[in-house]
Design an enzyme around this catalytic site. Structure first.
Site, short mmCIF file in Angstrom:
data_model
loop_
_atom_site.label_atom_id
_atom_site.label_comp_id
_atom_site.label_asym_id
_atom_site.label_seq_id
_atom_site.Cartn_x
_atom_site.Cartn_y
_atom_site.Cartn_z
N TYR A 101 0.87 -1.19 0.00
CA TYR A 101 0.00 0.00 0.00
C TYR A 101 0.90 1.23 0.00
O TYR A 101 1.86 1.33 0.77
CB TYR A 101 -0.91 0.03 1.22
CG TYR A 101 -1.61 1.37 1.38
CD1 TYR A 101 -2.83 1.60 0.77
CD2 TYR A 101 -1.02 2.40 2.11
CE1 TYR A 101 -3.46 2.84 0.89
CE2 TYR A 101 -1.64 3.63 2.23
CZ TYR A 101 -2.85 3.84 1.62
OH TYR A 101 -3.47 5.07 1.72
N GLU A 189 -3.82 7.34 -3.65
CA GLU A 189 -3.24 6.10 -3.15
C GLU A 189 -3.24 5.02 -4.23
O GLU A 189 -3.99 5.09 -5.21
CB GLU A 189 -3.99 5.58 -1.93
CG GLU A 189 -5.40 5.13 -2.19
CD GLU A 189 -6.10 4.58 -0.95
OE1 GLU A 189 -6.94 3.67 -1.11
OE2 GLU A 189 -5.83 5.07 0.17
#
Length: 381
Positions: A101, A189
């Site tokens: 991530y 993101e």
């Protein structure tokens, strides 16, 4: 403003972030043509503004023509968390050995952007933050200077990113921050960043939300904006320009000002009722505005009673009362009992003007809420 995955990936690719080959499709035939060009395995991904698409059946992996057709037929047109899927992204599948991530958002408590990296990619980062916060490495960025290369390397090191790919992941993070800053993003993101067997890093997903207040200086992004609503009531609220949130209760709430509406909502709950909505009609509660608000709550089948909480500031209470009277008189039949409480400028004059054959009047907010809750209970008996 939320961007679709395919829109965000286009921006990422232009900035140099590696993304899989993909095509946008809006029909089964277009999906089949896309997978023929891209090859198998292929991911077919619903393009709607919700998270958790995979768990809800909005993302499928196809390894054959038959599977691709079945996936396209099941995803296109499906109801995904209240949104109808009209487009899918057909994307080349990625063989991976690890998922990471990487993201940047605003830490409001610190008053700075924060870069985040985690080896727990591919799952809801909110769950990771709640259950194992130590699995997320964070680095705050001074917006006056931007992200220094050493900061990107530092946060990757603290997250435990393998050294073979650490510099590439740091490069993605640096690019994300540059986009976050230059595009006026509120959140950006990649989840997951996939690591292949050959130690290549690929952005397999893309999330990018833009600050609505900055769209005037992002004309290219503003053109990507589209109005999407979870149901007809939210669509109607968008058309009327109301701040509206649908809730699960049966007491409709109308007020002018977010704080006033929140107070009313809390009191409904306090007195044993269940709020059906948050509806802020803003300033200047004239007849047309009041009519639109009542149309909203009357259109909600869950609403059994309504409380109207108005504070007269610049707009005088007597003008508001005239507006309420005119609005209610425009209905052939008032379907649900309406309780009105007025306060502020010319409130007493307004209370005298209100047509008590159309509404119930209370002088205090507490009394108005209690009566509305009682009306809702009686409507269910």
């Amino acid at each position: 403003m939320k961007l679709h995955e395919y829109q965000a990936k286009g921006i990422f690719a232009d900035a140099g972030i590696p993304v899989p080959e993909s095509r946008l499709a809006s029909s089964v035939d277009e999906v089949m043509a896309a997978v023929e060009d891209i090859g198998y395995p292929a991911a077919i991904k619903a393009q709607v503004h919700v998270g958790g698409r995979g768990k809800a059946g909005g993302i499928k992996i196809a390894t054959s023509e038959e599977e691709a057709r079945e996936a396209a037929e099941s995803i296109l047109g499906m109801d995904l968390k209240g949104y109808t899927v009209e487009e899918v992204l057909v994307e080349a599948g990625v063989e991976f050995k690890n998922e990471l991530y990487v993201g940047v958002t605003m830490d409001r408590a610190a008053g700075k952007p924060v870069a985040m990296v985690s080896t727990e990619g591919g799952v809801d980062i909110e769950s990771v933050a709640e259950e194992t916060p130590e699995a997320i490495a964070r680095e705050h960025i001074d917006p006056a200077f931007g992200m220094h290369p050493y900061q990107a390397r530092k946060v990757c090191y603290e997250a435990g990113i393998p050294k073979e790919v650490a510099l590439d992941v740091a490069s993605i993070l640096t690019t994300l921050y540059d986009l976050y800053e230059s595009k006026d993003a509120s959140e950006i993101e990649v989840n997951p960043v996939m690591i292949t067997e050959d130690d290549e890093v690929i952005a397999a997903d893309a999330v990018m939300n833009i600050d609505d207040d900055a769209l005037f200086r992002q004309p290219e992004l503003a053109e990507m904006e589209e109005e999407t609503y979870e149901d007809e009531l939210e669509k109607k609220a968008g058309e009327y320009g109301f701040d509206y949130v649908r809730l699960s209760g049966n007491v409709g709430i109308i007020g002018n000002g977010a704080g006033l509406v929140m107070t009313t909502l809390d009191l409904v709950d306090y007195y044993g009722g269940a709020p059906a909505n948050f509806l802020d009609i803003g300033g200047g509660a004239k007849a047309e505005r009041v009519t639109q608000a009542l149309d909203m709550v009357f259109s909600d089948d869950n609403v059994d009673a309504v409380v109207f909480n108005i504070f007269g500031g610049i707009t005088r209470g007597d003008e508001v009362a005239k507006g309420i009277n005119e609005a209610l008189e425009s209905f052939d039949e008032i379907p649900k009992k309406v309780v009105v409480r007025l306060a502020g400028t010319n409130a007493e004059e307004g209370m005298e003007i209100l047509n008590t054959e159309l509404v119930e009047v209370e002088t205090t907010l507490e009394a108005a809420v209690q009566r509305a809750v009682k009306n809702a209970e009686e409507a269910n008996q």
